[in-house]
Design an enzyme around this catalytic site. Structure first.
Site, mmCIF file in Angstrom:
data_model
loop_
_atom_site.group_PDB
_atom_site.id
_atom_site.type_symbol
_atom_site.label_atom_id
_atom_site.label_comp_id
_atom_site.label_asym_id
_atom_site.label_seq_id
_atom_site.Cartn_x
_atom_site.Cartn_y
_atom_site.Cartn_z
ATOM 1 N N ASP A 93 0.807 -1.220 0.000
ATOM 2 C CA ASP A 93 0.000 0.000 0.000
ATOM 3 C C ASP A 93 0.837 1.265 0.000
ATOM 4 O O ASP A 93 2.005 1.279 0.385
ATOM 5 C CB ASP A 93 -0.956 0.000 1.192
ATOM 6 C CG ASP A 93 -0.247 -0.184 2.534
ATOM 7 O OD1 ASP A 93 0.731 -0.953 2.594
ATOM 8 O OD2 ASP A 93 -0.659 0.454 3.522
ATOM 9 N N GLU A 151 -0.423 -2.011 5.306
ATOM 10 C CA GLU A 151 0.593 -1.883 6.356
ATOM 11 C C GLU A 151 0.522 -0.514 7.019
ATOM 12 O O GLU A 151 0.775 -0.393 8.225
ATOM 13 C CB GLU A 151 1.996 -2.095 5.761
ATOM 14 C CG GLU A 151 3.105 -2.210 6.800
ATOM 15 C CD GLU A 151 3.569 -0.884 7.368
ATOM 16 O OE1 GLU A 151 3.880 -0.818 8.580
ATOM 17 O OE2 GLU A 151 3.615 0.113 6.613
ATOM 18 N N GLU A 152 0.165 0.508 6.250
ATOM 19 C CA GLU A 152 0.171 1.883 6.764
ATOM 20 C C GLU A 152 -1.060 2.159 7.636
ATOM 21 O O GLU A 152 -1.924 2.962 7.320
ATOM 22 C CB GLU A 152 0.235 2.889 5.607
ATOM 23 C CG GLU A 152 1.502 2.804 4.771
ATOM 24 C CD GLU A 152 2.733 3.348 5.489
ATOM 25 O OE1 GLU A 152 2.599 3.850 6.617
ATOM 26 O OE2 GLU A 152 3.825 3.264 4.899
ATOM 27 N N ARG A 194 19.293 -5.497 13.414
ATOM 28 C CA ARG A 194 19.782 -5.643 14.776
ATOM 29 C C ARG A 194 18.964 -6.726 15.461
ATOM 30 O O ARG A 194 17.802 -6.957 15.102
ATOM 31 C CB ARG A 194 19.678 -4.324 15.554
ATOM 32 C CG ARG A 194 18.259 -3.896 15.880
ATOM 33 C CD ARG A 194 18.174 -2.506 16.493
ATOM 34 N NE ARG A 194 19.050 -2.326 17.617
ATOM 35 C CZ ARG A 194 18.765 -2.646 18.880
ATOM 36 N NH1 ARG A 194 17.596 -3.234 19.162
ATOM 37 N NH2 ARG A 194 19.617 -2.409 19.852
ATOM 38 N N HIS A 383 8.036 8.917 3.631
ATOM 39 C CA HIS A 383 6.755 9.599 3.864
ATOM 40 C C HIS A 383 6.774 11.058 3.397
ATOM 41 O O HIS A 383 5.739 11.712 3.423
ATOM 42 C CB HIS A 383 6.301 9.528 5.335
ATOM 43 C CG HIS A 383 5.827 8.177 5.745
ATOM 44 N ND1 HIS A 383 4.735 7.993 6.577
ATOM 45 C CD2 HIS A 383 6.271 6.927 5.448
ATOM 46 C CE1 HIS A 383 4.544 6.703 6.780
ATOM 47 N NE2 HIS A 383 5.469 6.032 6.101
#
Length: 419
Positions: A93, A151-152, A194, A383
């Site tokens: 998306d 996802e957003e 990480r 973004h």
């Protein structure tokens, strides 16, 4: 990673072949990425994007299923020999952002832009699918490819899990991997991850402070909610610095504050909304309980009634230490030791791949896609309406995803007499 722990040449016999395959696929992946970029879609319903993904997968030896409540695509590749399952994920998306990048293939949809690079994620996973299908005979097990909408902020991963993506092969994956490109910070083509927390939990809170309206010239005859609400905002910042460990921090940002209509009228209520970020389940649980209590206490001290509602969003994205180490080793073996760096701390953004990680040992990693002629430390961030992502990294991203699956599913060769 110590020198002794570095992968050997013999440990990655597919290295050259994968990168050569990726180079051959690169023009096709760039074309797909740019087509996706021109027609971005928001949320869970992405029919144009889904159609492009299905067209790119057409003719491959895959078991494909589509979502019922969202425009997802789940594809299963079964290897030549039995074995475990690995999941690879890409999000599909875009964002409600008006693009100002000036690219010749900029978004054609007003107010919508692939400002977070999900178009690269989608094209990269298609490339991994193609390379793994070509190497099906090497696989001892199955690969689930998770093409995820929403996802957003739309909780697409949770919906796909409810619809069965984690058991699409018939069993739960032993590992899951996802990459995210960055328009800035990380240099072009570098990989970073990480162990442990890598992305923050993202929750929200809406607060309504109710008083009694009146004339601005006589505040003593009213019950002004505005200063009480302002004090509550300040109290939240004091809470963050005085109730939480600096080495297990929380971040509270009030991004919306509304009260009144004109300057000389005291309103009946003031409303503000905040985003709440945390980096451990323990800190998250505490802040979701204590933040509403703080604002209620401030409002009540001023004689107000306060409604404070905290809502859970995405949990902390936590990398399984073994899977993070495997990503680091694989990236260095495939791309070179000079293109990997361990992230010193988590990122305060959030990611709903966290929900996959709650069920499956997972690793989430970053791939630098800042154009090489830009300074990654000053380039427009993800973004931003000006964000630029260099699709030259597509081949390496696809090869890395493919190698992660191949490395986990390369079982022993069948005996000669059994062939």
């Amino acid at each position: 990673m110590t020198k002794e722990a570095q992968p050997s040449e013999a440990a990655h016999p597919r290295r050259t072949g994968l990168r050569e395959s990726a180079a051959l696929l690169q023009p096709e992946l760039v074309a797909l990425r740019r087509a996706l970029h021109q027609e971005p879609e928001i949320g869970l319903d992405l029919p144009l994007t889904q159609a492009k993904v299905l067209a790119a997968l057409d003719g491959l030896p895959l078991e494909i299923s589509l979502g019922k409540r969202l425009s997802s695509v789940t594809a299963v590749l079964r290897g030549a020999r039995p074995g475990p399952t690995v999941l690879l994920r890409a999000d599909l998306d875009a964002l409600p952002v008006q693009e100002t990048s000036g690219l010749p293939y900029a978004s054609k949809i007003p107010g919508v832009m692939h400002a977070c690079g999900h178009d690269l994620h989608t094209a990269g996973l298609v490339g991994a699918v193609r390379m793994l299908c070509e190497r099906r005979e090497e696989l001892a097990g199955s690969v689930v490819f998770m093409f995820q909408p929403g996802e957003e902020g739309s909780d697409g991963a949770r919906i796909m899990i409810e619809e069965g993506v984690l058991t699409a092969s018939g069993e739960l994956p032993v590992a899951a991997y996802a990459l995210h490109v960055g328009a800035s910070v990380l240099p072009h083509g570098w990989v970073a991850t990480r162990p442990g927390p890598i992305m923050a939990a993202a929750d929200s809170m809406k607060v309504t402070v109710r008083g009694r309206g009146g004339h601005g010239s006589s505040p003593h005859l009213a019950l002004d909610p505005v200063p009480a609400a302002c004090e509550a905002v300040t109290a939240l910042q004091t809470m963050v610095t005085r109730r939480f460990d600096a080495f297990d921090p929380v971040v509270v940002t009030v991004g919306s504050f509304h009260a009144g209509t004109v300057g000389n009228v005291i309103p009946d209520e003031a409303v503000f909304e905040a985003t709440i970020r945390s980096f451990s389940p323990e800190a998250r649980e505490r802040v979701l309980a204590e933040a509403p209590a703080v604002v209620r206490g401030v409002g009540e001290a001023h004689g107000m009634t306060v409604e404070a509602v905290a809502e859970e969003g995405y949990p902390v994205t936590v990398n399984d230490p073994d899977q993070a180490a495997y990503v680091a080793e694989t990236a260095q073996g495939l791309l070179g030791k000079d293109r990997y760096i361990e992230m010193p701390r988590p990122v305060a953004g959030s990611e709903d791949f966290a929900v996959v990680g709650d069920h499956v040992p997972s690793a989430y990693f970053m791939l630098g896609a800042c154009p090489p002629d830009l300074n990654p430390f000053t380039a427009a961030y993800n973004h931003s309406p000006e964000a630029l992502f260099d699709d030259a990294v597509l081949g390496d991203g696809a090869a890395l995803l493919a190698e992660l699956a191949l490395g986990r599913l390369s079982g022993p060769e069948p005996a000669a007499e059994a062939r």
